[in-house]
Design a protein around this motif. Structure first.
Motif, PDB file in Angstrom:
ATOM      1  N   ARG A  41       0.837  -1.218   0.000  1.00  0.00           N
ATOM      2  CA  ARG A  41       0.000   0.000   0.000  1.00  0.00           C
ATOM      3  C   ARG A  41       0.859   1.250   0.000  1.00  0.00           C
ATOM      4  O   ARG A  41       0.531   2.244  -0.623  1.00  0.00           O
ATOM      5  N   ASN A  44       3.127   0.895  -3.544  1.00  0.00           N
ATOM      6  CA  ASN A  44       2.296   0.761  -4.745  1.00  0.00           C
ATOM      7  C   ASN A  44       2.973  -0.079  -5.829  1.00  0.00           C
ATOM      8  O   ASN A  44       2.741   0.141  -7.022  1.00  0.00           O
ATOM      9  N   SER A 129      -4.635   2.580  -5.436  1.00  0.00           N
ATOM     10  CA  SER A 129      -3.418   2.465  -6.256  1.00  0.00           C
ATOM     11  C   SER A 129      -3.324   3.599  -7.271  1.00  0.00           C
ATOM     12  O   SER A 129      -2.249   3.871  -7.803  1.00  0.00           O
ATOM     13  N   ARG A 136      -2.209   8.621  -0.961  1.00  0.00           N
ATOM     14  CA  ARG A 136      -2.342   7.187  -0.699  1.00  0.00           C
ATOM     15  C   ARG A 136      -1.763   6.836   0.664  1.00  0.00           C
ATOM     16  O   ARG A 136      -2.344   6.038   1.414  1.00  0.00           O
TER      17      ARG A 136
END
Lengths: 188, 177
Positions: A41, A44, A129, A136
């Motif tokens: 996460r 990515n 993503s 993010r």
């Protein structure tokens, strides 16, 4: 006197701290999946996540002798994971887009937009993503890793206000992506 | 504040950790953390094998130059059968012990097997010499030395593994108050 966390894996951790390879392997097997998903996460990229996972566990086992059971091992290694990933992203000089704040009106508007959406795990993961790195990371730290804004501010070296505003931006952006995807599914 | 997205994620948190950890991930970590220990043992082991091969090679060379009495040859063969039984049993027992102790070092096991196989090759040559009645005393001595070298190598490995185990079990933990 400091309150010590009762970690159910304490015997394994103590052996691993002394360099016992078998105990270290056991800890790896217990926590690798969760840490790998955090790495993914943050970075990515599967390849980058694999590299970071290796670095995280090597660092954790090298520093394990200093672990004082003030938290759970899981919380401790999660923090190492996140710090490592953020440092690597900074090293690559990626733009984490952490700048100006936004007003409460915009936060309310986002909430309204969210209510219209049908939510699905795979859609949210895909939308994450597609977020810029900074969004993010903050979205992941708050919504998935369970950190509050004070903790995020310490991790990211930003103010609490910036953390709140950037989360709001990230959620808005994510909502836009989800809506666009949803529209695409309906048209198809 | 009603955060529907947060609620949904919280309720489905497990599904967000869908990726499996990479295959071979632990091996890479193990190599990085413990690789030097395997290297240290490799040096120990090679010096043992080299010494064994050199000694037995010298004894083989010497035996070719020495004639021997026929009566003594028969006695040597008989003695060797008993000694072989004893040493073969010892080697097999120690090998089994080492296998058990080195379960977390599969590469070490492979290398040990390769090195013992080298000594087996030398032993096969010695047995041929014994059968051909080539100076039995020296050949028997070389064969016994071969077995002793195998035992020595296995004992060195066991000592190394025991030391690793002791290092891992030593207590250094202290808690902050």
């Amino acid at each position: 006197m400091t309150q010590h966390s009762t970690d159910i894996h304490k015997p394994i951790i103590e052996k691993a701290a002394k360099g016992n390879a078998k105990a270290q392997r056991k800890l790896y097997e217990l926590y690798a999946r969760a840490m790998f998903n955090i790495c993914y996460r943050m970075m990515n990229s599967t390849e980058d996540a694999e590299d970071m996972l290796q670095e995280v566990f090597c660092e954790a086992f090298r520093r394990l002798h200093s672990f004082r059971f003030d938290s759970t091992f899981g919380a401790w290694i999660k923090r190492i994971t996140i710090n490592r990933c953020i440092n690597e992203l900074k090293r690559r000089k990626l733009n984490l887009e952490l700048n100006e704040e936004i007003t409460p009106d915009i936060i309310n508007e986002e909430q309204e937009n969210e209510d219209e959406l049908e939510l699905k795990v795979e859609h949210i993961k895909l939308a994450m993503s597609m977020l810029p790195d900074g969004y993010r990371i903050i979205f992941s730290l708050y919504m998935l890793e369970g950190y509050d804004h004070q903790e995020i501010a310490e991790i990211m070296n930003i103010t609490v206000s910036t953390s709140k505003s950037q989360l709001a931006r990230a959620k808005r952006k994510l909502t836009e992506i989800l809506k666009a995807s949803s529209m695409q599914y309906k048209l198809n | 504040m009603n955060d529907r997205l947060k609620q949904y994620i919280d309720q489905n948190r497990g599904a967000f950790d869908s990726l499996d950890a990479p295959i071979g991930g632990w091996d890479a970590i193990d190599k990085q953390l413990h690789g030097h220990k395997h290297k240290r043992f490799r040096i120990l082991r090679y010096s043992g094998i080299a010494a064994a091969a050199a000694l037995i090679g010298i004894m083989l060379y010497v035996t070719v130059l020495q004639p021997q009495n026929n009566g003594e040859q028969i006695a040597e063969v008989s003695y060797m059968s008993e000694a072989e039984l004893y040493y073969a049993t010892e080697v097999n027992q120690k090998r089994a012990q080492v296998y058990q102790m080195s379960a977390q070092y599969p590469e070490l096991q492979t290398e040990m097997d390769n090195d013992l196989a080298e000594l087996d090759t030398i032993m096969a040559e010695l047995k041929r010499d014994l059968k051909d009645n080539v100076d039995n005393t020296e050949v028997v001595e070389a064969m016994i030395q071969n077995y002793r070298m195998k035992l020595s190598i296995l004992e060195d490995i066991m000592q190394f593994l025991e030391e690793q185990q002791e290092d891992n079990e030593q207590t250094h933990t202290s808690y902050a108050l």
